[in-house]
Scaffold this motif. Structure first.
Motif, PDB file in Angstrom:
ATOM      1  N   VAL A  31       0.840  -1.201   0.000  1.00  0.00           N
ATOM      2  CA  VAL A  31       0.000   0.000   0.000  1.00  0.00           C
ATOM      3  C   VAL A  31       0.871   1.245   0.000  1.00  0.00           C
ATOM      4  N   ASP A  32       1.872   1.220   0.860  1.00  0.00           N
ATOM      5  CA  ASP A  32       2.783   2.353   0.967  1.00  0.00           C
ATOM      6  C   ASP A  32       3.453   2.639  -0.373  1.00  0.00           C
ATOM      7  N   PHE A  33       3.932   1.594  -1.033  1.00  0.00           N
ATOM      8  CA  PHE A  33       4.590   1.770  -2.323  1.00  0.00           C
ATOM      9  C   PHE A  33       3.619   2.269  -3.388  1.00  0.00           C
ATOM     10  N   LEU A  34       2.423   1.703  -3.421  1.00  0.00           N
ATOM     11  CA  LEU A  34       1.445   2.109  -4.439  1.00  0.00           C
ATOM     12  C   LEU A  34       1.005   3.558  -4.260  1.00  0.00           C
ATOM     13  N   GLN A  35       0.911   4.001  -3.020  1.00  0.00           N
ATOM     14  CA  GLN A  35       0.486   5.376  -2.777  1.00  0.00           C
ATOM     15  C   GLN A  35       1.609   6.374  -3.020  1.00  0.00           C
ATOM     16  N   ASN A  36       2.850   5.944  -2.873  1.00  0.00           N
ATOM     17  CA  ASN A  36       4.003   6.844  -3.001  1.00  0.00           C
ATOM     18  C   ASN A  36       5.124   6.190  -3.808  1.00  0.00           C
ATOM     19  N   PRO A  37       4.914   5.903  -5.081  1.00  0.00           N
ATOM     20  CA  PRO A  37       5.907   5.144  -5.845  1.00  0.00           C
ATOM     21  C   PRO A  37       7.231   5.868  -6.086  1.00  0.00           C
ATOM     22  N   GLU A  38       7.214   7.165  -6.129  1.00  0.00           N
ATOM     23  CA  GLU A  38       8.416   7.931  -6.462  1.00  0.00           C
ATOM     24  C   GLU A  38       8.952   8.705  -5.261  1.00  0.00           C
ATOM     25  N   ARG A  39       8.721   8.192  -4.069  1.00  0.00           N
ATOM     26  CA  ARG A  39       9.095   8.919  -2.859  1.00  0.00           C
ATOM     27  C   ARG A  39      10.606   9.087  -2.751  1.00  0.00           C
ATOM     28  N   ILE A  40      11.010  10.299  -2.525  1.00  0.00           N
ATOM     29  CA  ILE A  40      12.424  10.598  -2.299  1.00  0.00           C
ATOM     30  C   ILE A  40      12.544  11.479  -1.066  1.00  0.00           C
ATOM     31  N   TYR A  76      23.688  12.443   6.688  1.00  0.00           N
ATOM     32  CA  TYR A  76      23.244  13.663   6.040  1.00  0.00           C
ATOM     33  C   TYR A  76      22.264  14.395   6.960  1.00  0.00           C
ATOM     34  N   ILE A  77      22.173  15.690   6.811  1.00  0.00           N
ATOM     35  CA  ILE A  77      21.279  16.516   7.614  1.00  0.00           C
ATOM     36  C   ILE A  77      19.995  16.786   6.828  1.00  0.00           C
ATOM     37  N   SER A  78      18.869  16.587   7.479  1.00  0.00           N
ATOM     38  CA  SER A  78      17.577  16.871   6.855  1.00  0.00           C
ATOM     39  C   SER A  78      17.015  18.160   7.432  1.00  0.00           C
ATOM     40  N   GLY A  79      16.283  18.876   6.620  1.00  0.00           N
ATOM     41  CA  GLY A  79      15.612  20.085   7.081  1.00  0.00           C
ATOM     42  C   GLY A  79      14.240  19.783   7.662  1.00  0.00           C
ATOM     43  N   LYS A  80      13.834  18.528   7.636  1.00  0.00           N
ATOM     44  CA  LYS A  80      12.509  18.148   8.118  1.00  0.00           C
ATOM     45  C   LYS A  80      12.568  17.735   9.584  1.00  0.00           C
ATOM     46  N   ARG A  81      11.419  17.775  10.219  1.00  0.00           N
ATOM     47  CA  ARG A  81      11.302  17.330  11.603  1.00  0.00           C
ATOM     48  C   ARG A  81      11.113  15.816  11.612  1.00  0.00           C
ATOM     49  N   LEU A  82      11.356  15.197  12.746  1.00  0.00           N
ATOM     50  CA  LEU A  82      11.307  13.737  12.834  1.00  0.00           C
ATOM     51  C   LEU A  82       9.936  13.182  12.471  1.00  0.00           C
ATOM     52  N   TYR A  83       8.860  13.807  12.931  1.00  0.00           N
ATOM     53  CA  TYR A  83       7.524  13.299  12.618  1.00  0.00           C
ATOM     54  C   TYR A  83       7.232  13.400  11.114  1.00  0.00           C
ATOM     55  N   GLU A  84       7.764  14.435  10.440  1.00  0.00           N
ATOM     56  CA  GLU A  84       7.576  14.576   8.995  1.00  0.00           C
ATOM     57  C   GLU A  84       8.312  13.451   8.259  1.00  0.00           C
ATOM     58  N   LEU A  85       9.524  13.160   8.707  1.00  0.00           N
ATOM     59  CA  LEU A  85      10.292  12.080   8.095  1.00  0.00           C
ATOM     60  C   LEU A  85       9.613  10.738   8.322  1.00  0.00           C
ATOM     61  N   GLN A  86       9.048  10.537   9.495  1.00  0.00           N
ATOM     62  CA  GLN A  86       8.364   9.278   9.779  1.00  0.00           C
ATOM     63  C   GLN A  86       7.214   9.057   8.800  1.00  0.00           C
ATOM     64  N   GLU A  87       6.459  10.104   8.516  1.00  0.00           N
ATOM     65  CA  GLU A  87       5.366  10.004   7.546  1.00  0.00           C
ATOM     66  C   GLU A  87       5.891   9.723   6.147  1.00  0.00           C
ATOM     67  N   LEU A  88       6.958  10.398   5.746  1.00  0.00           N
ATOM     68  CA  LEU A  88       7.520  10.225   4.411  1.00  0.00           C
ATOM     69  C   LEU A  88       8.165   8.861   4.203  1.00  0.00           C
ATOM     70  N   LEU A  89       8.825   8.358   5.231  1.00  0.00           N
ATOM     71  CA  LEU A  89       9.598   7.126   5.078  1.00  0.00           C
ATOM     72  C   LEU A  89       8.732   5.882   4.991  1.00  0.00           C
ATOM     73  N   GLY A  90       7.566   5.885   5.595  1.00  0.00           N
ATOM     74  CA  GLY A  90       6.659   4.768   5.434  1.00  0.00           C
ATOM     75  C   GLY A  90       6.696   3.747   6.551  1.00  0.00           C
ATOM     76  N   SER A  91       5.981   2.660   6.322  1.00  0.00           N
ATOM     77  CA  SER A  91       5.711   1.681   7.372  1.00  0.00           C
ATOM     78  C   SER A  91       6.896   0.801   7.750  1.00  0.00           C
ATOM     79  N   ARG A  92       7.949   0.773   6.970  1.00  0.00           N
ATOM     80  CA  ARG A  92       9.118  -0.055   7.322  1.00  0.00           C
ATOM     81  C   ARG A  92      10.027   0.663   8.301  1.00  0.00           C
ATOM     82  N   PHE A  93       9.674   1.881   8.676  1.00  0.00           N
ATOM     83  CA  PHE A  93      10.416   2.628   9.687  1.00  0.00           C
ATOM     84  C   PHE A  93       9.606   2.657  10.971  1.00  0.00           C
TER      85      PHE A  93
END
Length: 144
Positions: A31-40, A76-93
């Motif tokens: 589901v995660d992949f289908l909803q966000n196939p090009e996630r970077i 690497y340093i991200s400009g995002k907050r941890l909760y934002e990254l958690q949403e972006l990274l998906g269910s395997r995190f």
């Protein structure tokens, strides 16, 4: 997982349907992949912007109020907050503390520590403790 593809001109846009008896990690990942196939994920290495795919990231840890992304060899340093990254990274995190996420596919081993703590070591050698608050969910993932 059984996969069936039906190609026809009668369909106006692509659609996916998943049938399962229960929600599993495999279904969540699909589901995660289908909803966000090009996630970077974008991050910084000094003045260079780096483009990462979630599967390249082993762990995310907040250090000095900045989210640090750990890959196999670099950080690497991200400009995002941890909760934002958690949403972006998906269910395997999985969140393992107020300041850390780990990629469950990159876990190398787990060590039980005094007081019921657990120390996770990733395949790249980095390690982090699971805090007491997040320990029940992590034990559930391990089947304990």
């Amino acid at each position: 997982m059984k996969v069936q593809v039906n190609i026809s001109e009668k369909y106006r846009e692509a659609e996916a349907e998943i049938r399962a008896d229960k929600m599993t990690k495999e279904v969540e990942a699909a589901v995660d992949f289908l909803q966000n196939p090009e996630r970077i994920i974008t991050a910084w290495d000094n003045e260079k912007m780096i483009i990462l795919k979630p599967e390249q990231i082993y762990m995310v840890r907040v250090e000095n109020e900045k989210a640090v992304l750990y890959t196999q060899k670099n950080n690497y340093i991200s400009g995002k907050r941890l909760y934002e990254l958690q949403e972006l990274l998906g269910s395997r995190f999985m969140r393992i503390s107020k300041s850390a996420l780990v990629n469950l596919d990159k876990l190398d081993h787990v060590e039980a520590e005094f007081g019921g703590m657990m120390l996770l070591t990733m395949k790249n050698g980095s390690s982090e403790y699971v805090s007491r608050h997040y320990l029940p969910e992590f034990k559930k993932y391990l089947g304990l």
